[in-house]
Design an enzyme around this catalytic site. Sequence first.
Site, short mmCIF file in Angstrom:
data_model
loop_
_atom_site.label_atom_id
_atom_site.label_comp_id
_atom_site.label_asym_id
_atom_site.label_seq_id
_atom_site.Cartn_x
_atom_site.Cartn_y
_atom_site.Cartn_z
N LYS A 253 -4.59 0.26 -0.51
CA LYS A 253 -4.36 0.06 0.83
C LYS A 253 -5.46 -0.58 1.80
O LYS A 253 -5.63 -0.17 2.94
CB LYS A 253 -4.00 1.47 1.33
N GLY B 43 -5.76 -4.01 1.78
CA GLY B 43 -5.26 -5.35 1.70
C GLY B 43 -5.44 -6.07 0.59
O GLY B 43 -5.56 -7.17 0.50
N SER C 227 -2.89 5.02 5.78
CA SER C 227 -1.92 4.16 5.37
C SER C 227 -1.30 4.70 3.97
O SER C 227 -0.10 4.37 3.60
CB SER C 227 -2.63 2.81 4.95
N LYS D 106 4.00 -4.00 2.87
CA LYS D 106 2.76 -4.38 3.08
C LYS D 106 2.69 -4.73 4.56
O LYS D 106 3.18 -5.63 5.01
CB LYS D 106 2.08 -5.72 2.43
N GLY D 107 2.05 -3.88 5.40
CA GLY D 107 2.03 -4.03 6.81
C GLY D 107 3.23 -3.40 7.33
O GLY D 107 4.21 -3.91 8.17
N TYR E 105 4.49 2.19 11.53
CA TYR E 105 4.42 3.54 11.51
C TYR E 105 3.53 4.22 12.87
O TYR E 105 2.68 3.34 13.45
CB TYR E 105 3.81 4.30 10.38
N1 LIG Z 1 -1.49 -10.40 5.35
C1 LIG Z 1 -1.22 -9.31 5.25
N2 LIG Z 1 -0.08 -8.87 5.34
C2 LIG Z 1 0.15 -7.73 5.15
N3 LIG Z 1 -0.60 -6.62 4.97
C3 LIG Z 1 -2.03 -6.68 5.16
C4 LIG Z 1 -2.30 -8.35 5.15
N4 LIG Z 1 -3.88 -8.18 5.28
C5 LIG Z 1 -3.94 -6.82 5.29
N5 LIG Z 1 -2.96 -6.14 5.09
C6 LIG Z 1 -2.92 -4.74 4.90
O1 LIG Z 1 -2.97 -4.23 3.48
C7 LIG Z 1 -2.42 -2.95 3.44
C8 LIG Z 1 -1.81 -2.64 2.08
O2 LIG Z 1 -3.02 -2.76 1.21
P1 LIG Z 1 -2.78 -2.93 -0.21
O3 LIG Z 1 -2.06 -4.36 -0.46
O4 LIG Z 1 -4.18 -3.01 -0.71
O5 LIG Z 1 -1.97 -1.77 -0.50
S1 LIG Z 1 -1.48 -1.27 -1.88
O6 LIG Z 1 -2.49 -0.38 -2.48
O7 LIG Z 1 -1.54 -2.58 -3.10
O8 LIG Z 1 -0.18 -0.66 -2.13
C9 LIG Z 1 -1.46 -2.97 4.36
O9 LIG Z 1 -1.38 -1.51 4.98
P2 LIG Z 1 -0.28 -1.06 5.95
O10 LIG Z 1 -0.36 -1.71 7.37
O11 LIG Z 1 -0.45 0.53 5.73
O12 LIG Z 1 1.11 -1.20 5.22
C10 LIG Z 1 -1.74 -3.96 5.70
O13 LIG Z 1 -2.58 -3.15 6.82
#
Ligand SMILES: Nc1ncnc2c1ncn2[C@@H]1O[C@H](COP(=O)(O)OS(=O)(=O)O)[C@@H](OP(=O)(O)O)[C@H]1O
Length: 880
Positions: A613, A615, A711, A832-833, A836
């Site tokens: 979570k 990124g 997250s 991702k992203g 909430y």
């Molecule tokens: N470019 C871009 N697009 C979408 N999301 C982005 C991006 N850069 C960083 N993030 C942040 O990445 C969070 C998800 O992290 P992970 O990819 O490490 O999650 S996971 O562990 O693989 O499930 C995700 O968390 P959430 O916002 O909670 O969904 C994002 O905040």
Amino acid sequence: MFLRRFNRIVSYIRLRCISQPTIKKSILLLLCVSLVTLWILVYYVSNTSFPQERNVELQTDIQCKLLPHASFASQDKHKLTGSFNVKAKALIFIESSLSKPGQQILSLLVAQKFRYHTEIANSKNLPSLSSSGHGLFSIIIFENLDVYINLDQWNRELLDKYCLEYSVGVLLFTTTKDETLFSEQVGNFPLFMHSNLGLRDYELNPNSDVLYITRPGETLYGYLPGFDWTVFQTNHSTYEAIAYARTSTMEYVNLGYPQLLHTTVLLDRGYLDGIRRIFFGNGLKFWLHNLLFLDSLSYLSHGRLSLGLERYIQIDIDDIFVGATGIRMKVSDVEALIQHQDEMQAQIPGFHFNLGFSGKFLHSGSDQEDDGDDALLVNAHRFWWFPHMWNHMQPHLYSNETALRTEMVRNRQFAKDYSIPVEKFYSVAPHHSGVYPIHTQLYEAWRKVWNIRVTSTEEYPHLRPAIKRRGFIHRNIMVLPRQTCGLFTHTLFMNKYPGGRSKLDASIHGGELFMIVVNNPINIFMTHLSNYGNDRLALYTFKSVIKFVQCWTNLQFISIPPLELANKYFSLYPEEKDPIWQNPCDDKRHLAIWSENKSCDRLPKFLVIGPQKTGTTALYSFLSMHPSIMSNFPSTKTFEEVQFFSGANYHRGIDWYMEFFPLPNNSSTHYVFEKSATYFDNHQVAERAYAMLPRARIVTILLSPSKRAYSWYQHMRAHADPTALNYSFFEVVSALEGAPKAVRDLQNRCLRPGMYAEHLDRWLSYYPPNQLLILDGELLKNDPVSVMNKVQRYLKIKPFYNYEQHLKFDSKKGFYCQILPEGKTKCLGKSKGRNYPIMDSQSQKFLQQYYKQHNIELFKLLSRLGQQLPEWLQDELQVI
Ligand SMILES: Nc1ncnc2c1ncn2[C@@H]1O[C@H](COP(=O)(O)OS(=O)(=O)O)[C@@H](OP(=O)(O)O)[C@H]1O
């Protein structure tokens, strides 16, 4: 060369003999011819590689009285009444990381697989000795007695208090500074020592409770190594000699002391201050001191650091039927083998020689040796047997399982044809090939054809140092470490033994081979057919070492079939069940016995380790856009993540892992990487990753730990996790110990990864700081181009990719996305992203407090590493 010499001799005879009067000439000629014939014979015999005459006098000269066992110490005297909560671990104060006596102490601890912690003697502070009512060490060892005596009052009091509170003893070695004789009092103890003496005729005190492995009763006549011995003198009843010797130093001899016994190892029973100590008047270079050291460890730690007295032994004879003509076994050798086995069975319950055969080579020696083969087969029922390969070829040379199985089936048929009993579930691969590094096909074929459950090797983790060998279990086959007894396929005759008989005897008489038996509760020795023909060096070696062990120790030999032996091994060392895979290219021998079609270039050059979570998926997809960077192939189960080092996949082995990476092609510029966000906080991953990829770069992303936790909670809600749906975020993060397990588990997954400093410290205990790249997760969201530039610079990737032209903020998504050729953007998926609600203030406050100390530790760690502090960390520290 021989012909040239012969011609020279003939011309010499012509010159000297033919020019004399006839009779004289004939006599002389006859004489000359006889001389030449004799010379040729001598030359011929001494220069051919024909086997030598057997040395029939190979008898062991080890003699001892073998007093009855009853008079010897039992370990009951080492056990303690009353319960003290103390770890089985030694604390050792060494002079420096290079000091030789210190290294000898450590290598004995390593050989016994005892845990230890070292401290450099001049460090001002003692390490923590206890934690929450637990003693952390069961013995304290000082390589140098002076350091103990000169501890400052504060530290000495602390140490004494610990020793008294947890009933822990102290083991002290004397060291001598110069070569002159000197005498002095030992600190404030009613004890004196005389140093720099020469000694002879070593004896053990048969009444000492310390003796356990060491068997008293014999005097070891002769001079002891070195002239730097210290002996102890005292009248106080707290002291008792454990060992003593006579002096050979002239000054003392002249004083009329030669007949006196001087104490060399001394027990302080603790009558004065309640602390038990053992003083060694020399280091571990004298072999008997190794035994006394082990007994002292056991005594002072109340049996916590003790291996017990049972020694399991298995003697494999590899290469049965394999071997050049002239060095194989004849009928008389087989008879000697049987006779020897009978004798050993009388001393070692259950003992059988374990014969490994390759059927293809039956009857491939001289007539006498072929009869020897037959004698082995006629007596097959007397031995244990195990299969080698049919033609003794290295398994890794067979690239497919079918070919391996075909070979094995032939050997199995051979066993059937000759009624060889082969139901011991044990096998050994010729030249150790295929066992480690793993050749998966071998494991499969073994299981299918022979139902093999146990094997052994000298190669895991490496051939040397032998004391570090360990076992592992892979694909339900238990791999045991194997020892060598110093005999190899080429050691056939005593007078040709490298270093001579004295070298082999030294190994037996307290040296390497003797210590192997002492150090290993389970010994699997490797020998070869050729060691039982010729001078039968193996019979001599084992007979001698068994006798020597009986003379000087209370160890008891036992033999059980391989499967039981393996179960025994892993019940003694359960922590070894899990293998640690290493890069086969980091060891020349491993590389040589690794399949040709494998390549170390098929392993990642860097790892993105998470945590989840932060990124990691965005970083993964941005990296994959780069023309020189290539990720692993996707997994059907865990998608872009392989999750090899962190879970059950690790047990699938290195071949399985390598399948996720492209075969190396010409463009060596490709930077292959793997991203698994589960790696960061899993306690096993750093060690495993470092073992296989010691030169890899490690990339991690850090984000406010509170945001990360939230997250993850939202991630679980999105996956309809019932706990996340039924409990609020605050309820989850603030759950107490008695909360339902599911809530505690979710809490754990929310909170633990955010203890960044703790996890980074673990990674840094394996990888050097310059191999670790820490990225800012907030920056990755808001300014990914700068982050990607940082990554490129750090990895020195060429060509430098202009992310400015390939990433663009997508207002609909609210994140940066990839620009496609037609100008559109390709963003990460819905998961991702996510959208909430923002975190409630109660949770925010709770987490600020919760992570306060962890963030301070992170601040310290980043400052230590000279890293820039991310803005989010500065903010969080300000709130504090
Ligand atoms: N470019 C871009 N697009 C979408 N999301 C982005 C991006 N850069 C960083 N993030 C942040 O990445 C969070 C998800 O992290 P992970 O990819 O490490 O999650 S996971 O562990 O693989 O499930 C995700 O968390 P959430 O916002 O909670 O969904 C994002 O905040």
